[in-house]
Design a protein around this motif. Structure first.
Motif, short mmCIF file in Angstrom:
data_model
loop_
_atom_site.label_atom_id
_atom_site.label_comp_id
_atom_site.label_asym_id
_atom_site.label_seq_id
_atom_site.Cartn_x
_atom_site.Cartn_y
_atom_site.Cartn_z
N LEU A 1 -1.03 -7.90 -4.11
CA LEU A 1 -1.90 -6.77 -4.40
C LEU A 1 -1.11 -5.48 -4.17
O LEU A 1 -0.42 -5.34 -3.16
N THR A 2 -1.21 -4.55 -5.12
CA THR A 2 -0.61 -3.23 -4.97
C THR A 2 -1.74 -2.21 -4.97
O THR A 2 -2.49 -2.11 -5.93
N VAL A 3 -1.87 -1.48 -3.86
CA VAL A 3 -3.05 -0.64 -3.62
C VAL A 3 -2.62 0.77 -3.23
O VAL A 3 -1.70 0.95 -2.42
N SER A 4 -3.28 1.78 -3.78
CA SER A 4 -3.05 3.16 -3.33
C SER A 4 -4.03 3.48 -2.20
O SER A 4 -5.13 2.95 -2.16
N VAL B 1 -4.82 9.64 7.48
CA VAL B 1 -5.47 8.55 8.22
C VAL B 1 -6.89 8.27 7.73
O VAL B 1 -7.25 7.11 7.53
N PRO B 2 -7.76 9.27 7.54
CA PRO B 2 -9.13 8.94 7.09
C PRO B 2 -9.14 8.14 5.79
O PRO B 2 -9.90 7.19 5.64
N SER B 3 -8.27 8.53 4.85
CA SER B 3 -8.23 7.84 3.56
C SER B 3 -7.75 6.40 3.70
O SER B 3 -8.39 5.46 3.19
N ILE B 4 -6.64 6.18 4.44
CA ILE B 4 -6.12 4.83 4.54
C ILE B 4 -7.03 3.93 5.37
O ILE B 4 -7.11 2.73 5.15
N SER B 5 -7.76 4.51 6.34
CA SER B 5 -8.64 3.69 7.17
C SER B 5 -9.77 3.08 6.34
O SER B 5 -10.18 1.94 6.55
N ILE B 6 -10.27 3.83 5.36
CA ILE B 6 -11.32 3.32 4.47
C ILE B 6 -10.78 2.19 3.61
O ILE B 6 -11.39 1.11 3.50
N MET C 1 0.84 -1.18 0.00
CA MET C 1 0.00 0.00 0.00
C MET C 1 0.88 1.25 0.00
O MET C 1 1.89 1.31 0.69
N GLY C 2 0.49 2.22 -0.80
CA GLY C 2 1.19 3.50 -0.84
C GLY C 2 0.23 4.59 -1.23
O GLY C 2 -0.86 4.33 -1.74
N GLY C 3 0.63 5.83 -1.03
CA GLY C 3 -0.30 6.93 -1.21
C GLY C 3 -0.69 7.23 -2.64
O GLY C 3 -1.86 7.38 -2.96
N SER C 4 0.29 7.32 -3.53
CA SER C 4 0.07 7.84 -4.88
C SER C 4 -0.43 6.77 -5.85
O SER C 4 0.10 5.66 -5.91
N ILE C 5 -1.44 7.12 -6.64
CA ILE C 5 -1.96 6.23 -7.67
C ILE C 5 -0.87 5.90 -8.69
O ILE C 5 -0.65 4.74 -9.05
N ASN C 6 -0.19 6.92 -9.18
CA ASN C 6 0.85 6.70 -10.20
C ASN C 6 2.01 5.89 -9.65
O ASN C 6 2.56 5.02 -10.33
N VAL D 1 -0.51 -5.30 -16.49
CA VAL D 1 -0.93 -4.84 -15.18
C VAL D 1 -2.12 -3.90 -15.37
O VAL D 1 -1.99 -2.86 -16.02
N SER D 2 -3.29 -4.29 -14.86
CA SER D 2 -4.49 -3.47 -15.05
C SER D 2 -5.15 -3.20 -13.71
O SER D 2 -5.09 -4.03 -12.79
N ASN D 3 -5.79 -2.05 -13.60
CA ASN D 3 -6.45 -1.62 -12.37
C ASN D 3 -7.77 -2.38 -12.20
O ASN D 3 -8.66 -2.31 -13.04
N LEU D 4 -7.90 -3.09 -11.07
CA LEU D 4 -9.10 -3.88 -10.81
C LEU D 4 -10.16 -3.10 -10.02
O LEU D 4 -11.26 -3.59 -9.82
N SER D 5 -9.82 -1.90 -9.57
CA SER D 5 -10.75 -1.12 -8.75
C SER D 5 -11.87 -0.52 -9.61
O SER D 5 -11.63 -0.06 -10.73
N ARG D 6 -13.08 -0.54 -9.06
CA ARG D 6 -14.22 0.05 -9.76
C ARG D 6 -14.56 1.44 -9.21
O ARG D 6 -15.60 2.00 -9.55
N THR D 7 -13.72 1.95 -8.36
CA THR D 7 -13.92 3.29 -7.81
C THR D 7 -12.74 4.16 -8.20
O THR D 7 -11.66 3.65 -8.49
N ASP D 8 -12.94 5.48 -8.23
CA ASP D 8 -11.82 6.38 -8.53
C ASP D 8 -11.12 6.83 -7.26
O ASP D 8 -10.23 7.68 -7.29
N ARG D 9 -11.48 6.23 -6.11
CA ARG D 9 -10.84 6.61 -4.85
C ARG D 9 -9.47 5.98 -4.68
O ARG D 9 -8.61 6.51 -4.00
N TYR D 10 -9.26 4.79 -5.25
CA TYR D 10 -7.95 4.16 -5.17
C TYR D 10 -7.82 3.13 -6.28
O TYR D 10 -8.80 2.80 -6.96
#
Length: 255
Positions: free
Chosen positions: A48-51, A56-61, A1-6, A30-39
């Motif tokens: 799994l590699t996840v942004s 704290v509020p963002s990572i807790s979700i 897990m890391g902060g930046s999408i790129n 390598v393709s993005n499996l997320s169906r949301t634009d939040r991460y």
């Protein structure tokens, strides 16, 4: 897990390359499996590699949702890493910090959450055995400085990290330096914005976890990052270079 999408997309491609070199069958792309634009979520074999965004509020979700997904999938022997960037305290840019424990701005190793109007506190200790295994990799697999120490998790980027250049500031340079030197003496090696929640939630879920962040600036000397674009790019890969040997060994043991 890391902060930046790129950055996490770059990490996903980096992991893919290293796993293929280690003999693991690789995905075609390598393709993005997320169906949301939040991460974003990239799946490379069993990795799994996840942004997680900023703070704290963002990572807790993200943690809640990824932990549920892994539970539904019946995943076991799971290991979580937070990899990213940070501000160092007395450490030169490019130094990678393996977190011993995450602390808040008062140097307390606990994460506070408000639930139904009540304050709950959760310890933020990390897996010392996992940290030791990563440290061992640093002795043989990398050619950059790696240290082990506490990480302070701030609630914001400016005043919460003793910066003077935000829209608001209620302290002066001398007060800032006194605080930074005090937390340095207390064992803090770097400052970021997610480790406290990450450590506490992984501990609560019974997940082995580590925080591995590179420092981009020495906060005892300056507040702003002044690296060249080339150094900035290379330094951001250092946490991943450090944990890749562990990931490969872990996959070999559990395949």
């Amino acid at each position: 897990m890391g902060g930046s999408i790129n950055r996490m997309k770059k990490f996903a491609n980096f992991i893919k390359e290293k796993l293929q070199l280690a003999g693991f069958a690789g995905d075609k792309e390598v393709s993005n499996l997320s169906r949301t634009d939040r991460y974003v979520i990239y799946k490379i074999g069993k990795v799994l590699t996840v942004s997680h965004g900023i703070g704290v509020p963002s990572i807790s979700i993200v943690l809640n949702e990824i932990i549920k997904v892994l539970s539904y999938a019946g995943a076991n022997e799971v290991v979580f890493f937070r990899v990213g960037t940070s501000g160092g305290l007395g450490t030169e840019p490019g130094t990678v910090v393996i977190t011993k424990k995450a602390v808040n701005g008062s140097m307390e190793p606990k994460y506070e959450n408000m639930i139904l109007g009540k304050r709950f506190y959760y310890p933020s200790d990390l897996d010392s055995k996992l940290a030791s295994q990563i440290q061992f990799c640093s002795q043989t697999d990398v050619d950059f400085p790696v240290i082990y120490g506490d990480t302070m998790c701030a609630s914001d980027f400016y005043e919460g990290q003793a910066r003077l250049d935000g829209a608001f500031c209620e302290f002066n340079e001398q007060e800032k330096m006194t605080y930074l030197k005090d937390i340095k003496k207390a064992g803090v090696c770097n400052i970021e914005m997610e480790s406290l929640c990450f450590a506490a939630m992984c501990r609560k879920a019974g997940i082995s976890a580590a925080v591995v962040c590179v420092t981009l600036v020495n906060r005892l000397k300056e507040d702003c990052v002044t690296l060249s674009p080339e150094d900035h790019e290379e330094y951001q890969l250092r946490p991943m270079k450090l944990i890749i040997p562990y990931i490969i060994n872990h996959l070999l043991k559990t395949q």
